[in-house]
Write a protein that holds these residues in place. Sequence first.
Motif, short mmCIF file in Angstrom:
data_model
loop_
_atom_site.label_atom_id
_atom_site.label_comp_id
_atom_site.label_asym_id
_atom_site.label_seq_id
_atom_site.Cartn_x
_atom_site.Cartn_y
_atom_site.Cartn_z
N GLN A 44 -9.58 5.17 4.27
CA GLN A 44 -10.05 6.26 5.13
C GLN A 44 -11.37 5.89 5.81
O GLN A 44 -11.55 6.14 7.00
N LEU A 83 -7.71 4.91 -1.58
CA LEU A 83 -7.61 5.60 -0.30
C LEU A 83 -8.95 5.81 0.37
O LEU A 83 -9.03 5.83 1.60
N SER A 137 -3.77 0.08 -8.27
CA SER A 137 -3.88 1.41 -7.69
C SER A 137 -4.44 1.29 -6.28
O SER A 137 -5.27 0.42 -6.01
N ILE A 138 -4.01 2.19 -5.40
CA ILE A 138 -4.53 2.21 -4.04
C ILE A 138 -5.90 2.89 -4.05
O ILE A 138 -6.13 3.81 -4.83
N LEU A 186 0.82 -1.21 0.00
CA LEU A 186 0.00 0.00 0.00
C LEU A 186 0.85 1.26 0.00
O LEU A 186 0.52 2.24 -0.67
N LYS A 187 1.96 1.24 0.73
CA LYS A 187 2.88 2.40 0.71
C LYS A 187 3.41 2.64 -0.69
O LYS A 187 3.48 3.78 -1.16
N ASN A 206 0.75 4.02 -2.90
CA ASN A 206 0.41 5.39 -2.54
C ASN A 206 1.32 6.38 -3.29
O ASN A 206 0.93 7.51 -3.53
N GLU A 207 2.50 5.91 -3.67
CA GLU A 207 3.43 6.75 -4.43
C GLU A 207 3.14 6.71 -5.92
O GLU A 207 3.19 7.74 -6.59
#
Length: 86
Positions: A73, A69, A66-67, A17-18, A21-22
Amino acid sequence: MASVFKALGDPTRREILKLLNENDMTAGEIFKHFNISRPAITKHLDILREAELVSSEKKGLYVIYSINLSVLQEGLSNFMTFFEKR
């Protein structure tokens, strides 16, 4: 919500996930960051997709990950409601 926390419970999935996220990445690009087998990365990606933390889209010969988010959240927000004072 349980599937989100199950997915987040593994350090490899959190690292994926990190990375996502980039940048969006293919499974092969993700694989290069780990010292585990390609099938293991695929399994981790499947768990992340089942939890809807990651989406995938086929582009030509590749699947781009793709993440998501908003799901992350929402899961964390729902979790925090357990700690609200009433």
